[in-house]
Write a protein that holds these residues in place. Structure first.
Motif, PDB file in Angstrom:
ATOM      1  N   PHE A  67       0.812  -1.221   0.000  1.00  0.00           N
ATOM      2  CA  PHE A  67       0.000   0.000   0.000  1.00  0.00           C
ATOM      3  C   PHE A  67       0.846   1.271   0.000  1.00  0.00           C
ATOM      4  O   PHE A  67       0.521   2.239  -0.689  1.00  0.00           O
ATOM      5  CB  PHE A  67      -0.978  -0.015   1.167  1.00  0.00           C
ATOM      6  N   GLN A  68       1.952   1.264   0.764  1.00  0.00           N
ATOM      7  CA  GLN A  68       2.841   2.424   0.755  1.00  0.00           C
ATOM      8  C   GLN A  68       3.320   2.699  -0.655  1.00  0.00           C
ATOM      9  O   GLN A  68       3.341   3.837  -1.111  1.00  0.00           O
ATOM     10  CB  GLN A  68       4.090   2.150   1.583  1.00  0.00           C
ATOM     11  N   ASN A 100       8.078   6.845   0.174  1.00  0.00           N
ATOM     12  CA  ASN A 100       7.952   6.247  -1.146  1.00  0.00           C
ATOM     13  C   ASN A 100       7.730   7.317  -2.209  1.00  0.00           C
ATOM     14  O   ASN A 100       8.310   7.268  -3.292  1.00  0.00           O
ATOM     15  CB  ASN A 100       6.786   5.254  -1.167  1.00  0.00           C
ATOM     16  N   MET A 101       6.890   8.282  -1.875  1.00  0.00           N
ATOM     17  CA  MET A 101       6.576   9.336  -2.827  1.00  0.00           C
ATOM     18  C   MET A 101       7.834  10.106  -3.221  1.00  0.00           C
ATOM     19  O   MET A 101       8.088  10.317  -4.410  1.00  0.00           O
ATOM     20  CB  MET A 101       5.554  10.283  -2.209  1.00  0.00           C
ATOM     21  N   ILE A 102       8.640  10.513  -2.230  1.00  0.00           N
ATOM     22  CA  ILE A 102       9.815  11.347  -2.510  1.00  0.00           C
ATOM     23  C   ILE A 102      10.832  10.591  -3.360  1.00  0.00           C
ATOM     24  O   ILE A 102      11.361  11.125  -4.339  1.00  0.00           O
ATOM     25  CB  ILE A 102      10.470  11.804  -1.183  1.00  0.00           C
ATOM     26  N   ASN A 128       1.266   2.461   9.966  1.00  0.00           N
ATOM     27  CA  ASN A 128       2.594   2.420   9.348  1.00  0.00           C
ATOM     28  C   ASN A 128       2.554   2.758   7.859  1.00  0.00           C
ATOM     29  O   ASN A 128       3.500   3.323   7.332  1.00  0.00           O
ATOM     30  CB  ASN A 128       3.233   1.055   9.575  1.00  0.00           C
ATOM     31  N   ILE A 129       1.446   2.422   7.201  1.00  0.00           N
ATOM     32  CA  ILE A 129       1.322   2.806   5.794  1.00  0.00           C
ATOM     33  C   ILE A 129       1.340   4.331   5.674  1.00  0.00           C
ATOM     34  O   ILE A 129       2.016   4.903   4.831  1.00  0.00           O
ATOM     35  CB  ILE A 129       0.020   2.226   5.185  1.00  0.00           C
ATOM     36  N   TRP A 130       0.621   4.965   6.593  1.00  0.00           N
ATOM     37  CA  TRP A 130       0.548   6.429   6.584  1.00  0.00           C
ATOM     38  C   TRP A 130       1.948   7.035   6.683  1.00  0.00           C
ATOM     39  O   TRP A 130       2.282   7.996   5.992  1.00  0.00           O
ATOM     40  CB  TRP A 130      -0.333   6.906   7.740  1.00  0.00           C
ATOM     41  N   ILE A 131       2.780   6.442   7.540  1.00  0.00           N
ATOM     42  CA  ILE A 131       4.141   6.950   7.727  1.00  0.00           C
ATOM     43  C   ILE A 131       4.988   6.721   6.474  1.00  0.00           C
ATOM     44  O   ILE A 131       5.804   7.557   6.113  1.00  0.00           O
ATOM     45  CB  ILE A 131       4.817   6.243   8.926  1.00  0.00           C
TER      46      ILE A 131
END
Lengths: 278, 313
Positions: B102-103, B193-195, B185-188
């Motif tokens: 998901f991340q 991952n995006m950057i 933890n996905i939220w964190i």
């Protein structure tokens, strides 16, 4: 007509970006608003997305009436600043040597630094506990500073290296010809030029140590040197559902991070991208 | 003749001294890595070695100041037979797998979106990164509040959406506790991952896309035929880093569930912590650490193998 459509499309993208950012950061908003709501607002049957009533009771109770927390805050600053300084002190000459000087086994050293970064913290925390208790260094800032510095040093060495490599090579050669020693050249000429790198790595080290829970939990039993994170953890255990106070403490704990982040935003984002994928 | 030998002798001497000077200079180079090297030997290499050593002993809080006896592989046998170990291993795999999936997907979506140019892009990108910078203790506390059975916002939301009839006590229910920590933890992990993916996307050559556009390839086609293949190295590194970082997660579990109820959300690092600092059996804790290290090295080796295969193609 076409350009007008394009401009509109651009702003439409912005609107979607704003909405998704707001949704994503909702937890942070919820933390701050919970801390300034009265208990009746927190326990309302329909949740108050926008607080109906604002009060700062939780902050008064936890920071003004009970000044103990200021001690924890100070402890966090000592630990984070101490391990940041220690890391930079050892990591910058090391990283400079890896970037510029003639050494044997460079590849192996770099590989080692990459590998140790994957160790779970508990893998270090456990031997640290035993070793530091044998050395009578439990409940001591020194052990906490060393533990956090150990964790951030390989990262610091790897991330600083490209910064040193990007400094023009002629500079220190010229200094050495002028009679400077290698070390003076490094200290007086290279380090000032590597300032952006030092800022990036320094802020990372500070934030790592600021957020550490495990080392502090294991290496301290004495309240007088515990950092804010351990305080928050014990606080969760003691006042399990006093969300108002918990969120106030959490908010205050985040403030230094936001400040550092805003100040060094450019360095942090750049450093993250260059240091991690390598 | 005489003069010539003289010169060659002199040349020999100067070369010799130059070599000496060079050796001295090279030795001087090592002084730069000496302080940091000693520090890392003392506080990184030695503890790891010590951790390995005590896996063959019976070190507990009771005999920490006395001598320990050698027990061979007994600790490994004890740990591998322990039902809680197997449960934590399973939980670690679920935790890591779901988090990474998901991340990565959400992070990729964010990255593709933020790769477009629009006003306010940099500010919002930075704001999203804040989620990653917040200490895990705080994020854990925050999600504990949001997942709270009484008055938690997630229960409010789900009831408003009609997904549930009555509040669920997410964190003290053994079917939902692990999944609640996964969501936190996905939220964190999304910003990280995006950057990384964004940095990868921004380094892709624009001409390739122009050419594809000329050839009439649509956005979807472009994504699957250009973006994904070109991003492969970044994606591979990111996934491996993600596995390693996610596997380590400890704070979130400690704060939100304490590994419970009945070990339903215990992951391996937490299991090691419990062994060492709740049961005070340091040797067993160290044994779990060593097993974890073995697993992580395995992941790293698979990664190296994949990279090599990629380079050979």
């Amino acid at each position: 007509m076409n350009s007008l459509l394009k401009v509109n499309q651009k702003y439409f993208t912005t609107v979607i970006a704003v909405i998704s950012t707001i949704i994503f950061l909702f937890p942070v908003y919820w933390m701050v608003t919970t801390s300034i709501k009265p208990m009746s607002g927190i326990l309302a049957t329909t949740p108050q997305l926008i607080p109906h009533e604002i009060q700062f009771q939780a902050y008064v109770k936890n920071f003004i009436q009970d000044t103990e927390i200021l001690r924890f805050f100070l402890n966090s600053v000592i630990i984070a600043a101490g391990s940041m300084i220690l890391t930079l002190l050892f990591a910058s000459p090391f990283s400079y040597a890896l970037a510029r000087l003639d050494l044997r086994g460079k590849g192996w050293i770099i590989g080692f630094m990459l590998v140790v970064q994957m160790l779970p913290n508990i893998m270090l925390a456990l031997p640290f506990f035993i070793l530091f208790s044998k050395l009578h260094l439990l409940n001591n800032f020194i052990s906490l500073i060393i533990a956090n510095a150990t964790l951030s040093m390989p990262f610091a060495i790897l991330v600083l290296r490209p910064f040193f490599m990007s400094i023009p090579k002629g500079l220190e050669e010229a200094a050495v010809i002028d009679g400077c020693s290698r070390f003076t050249a490094f200290w007086k000429i290279i380090l000032p030029l590597a300032k952006p790198g030092l800022l990036t790595v320094g802020s990372f080290c500070f934030l790592h140590a600021w957020g550490d829970l495990l080392f502090a939990l294991i290496l301290t039993t004495d309240k007088s040197i515990r950092p804010l994170t351990v305080h928050l953890y014990t606080f969760v255990g003691q006042y399990g559902t006093d969300w108002n106070s918990l969120m106030a403490v959490a908010t205050v704990c985040v403030i230094p991070i936001i400040i550092i982040f805003i100040a060094f935003q450019k360095h942090i984002v750049g450093g993250l991208a260059s240091g991690s994928v390598k | 003749m005489n003069i010539e030998t003289d010169i060659s002798l002199q040349r020999n001497i100067t070369m010799e001294s130059r070599k000496k000077a060079k050796r001295k200079k090279v030795l001087g180079n090592y002084l730069f890595i000496l302080p940091g090297g000693i520090f890392l030997l003392l506080f990184l290499v030695f503890p790891i070695g010590y951790n390995l050593k005590i896996t063959f002993e019976d070190l507990t809080a009771l005999n920490i100041l006395k001598d320990q006896s050698f027990v061979g592989l007994e600790n490994y046998a004890t740990v591998l037979k322990d039902k809680i170990f197997l449960l934590s291993l399973k939980n670690s795999v679920i935790f890591t797998g779901l988090c990474i999936f998901f991340q990565f997907t959400i992070g990729f979506a964010f990255a593709l979106f933020f790769n477009k140019k629009f006003p306010g892009r940099n500010v919002m990108r930075a704001l999203i990164l804040i989620a990653w910078m917040i200490p895990l203790v705080i994020t854990g506390t925050l999600f504990k509040w949001m997942f709270a059975g009484d008055h938690g916002i997630i229960n409010h939301l789900f009831m408003w959406l009609g997904l549930i009839d009555q509040p669920i006590h997410w964190l003290i229910n053994d079917h939902t506790s692990l999944y609640s920590t996964i969501i936190a933890n996905i939220w964190i992990g999304i910003p990280f991952n995006m950057i990384i993916l964004l940095a990868g996307l921004q380094s892709l050559p624009e001409e390739t896309y122009e050419a594809a556009k000329v050839d009439g390839a649509g956005k979807v086609r472009q994504f699957f035929s250009i973006t994904l293949p070109l991003m492969k190295p970044t994606i591979l590194t990111l996934l491996v880093l993600g596995i390693i970082y996610t596997f380590k997660v400890f704070d979130i579990i400690l704060i939100m569930t304490g590994g419970g109820p009945v070990n339903s959300s215990t992951v391996l690092p937490f299991y090691s912590y419990e062994m060492a600092f709740t049961n005070y059996n340091f040797s067993l804790g160290a044994t779990v650490n060593t097993i974890m290290l073995g697993l992580l090295i395995l992941v790293a080796l698979v990664y190296l193998w994949l990279v090599r295969k990629e380079e050979n193609v």
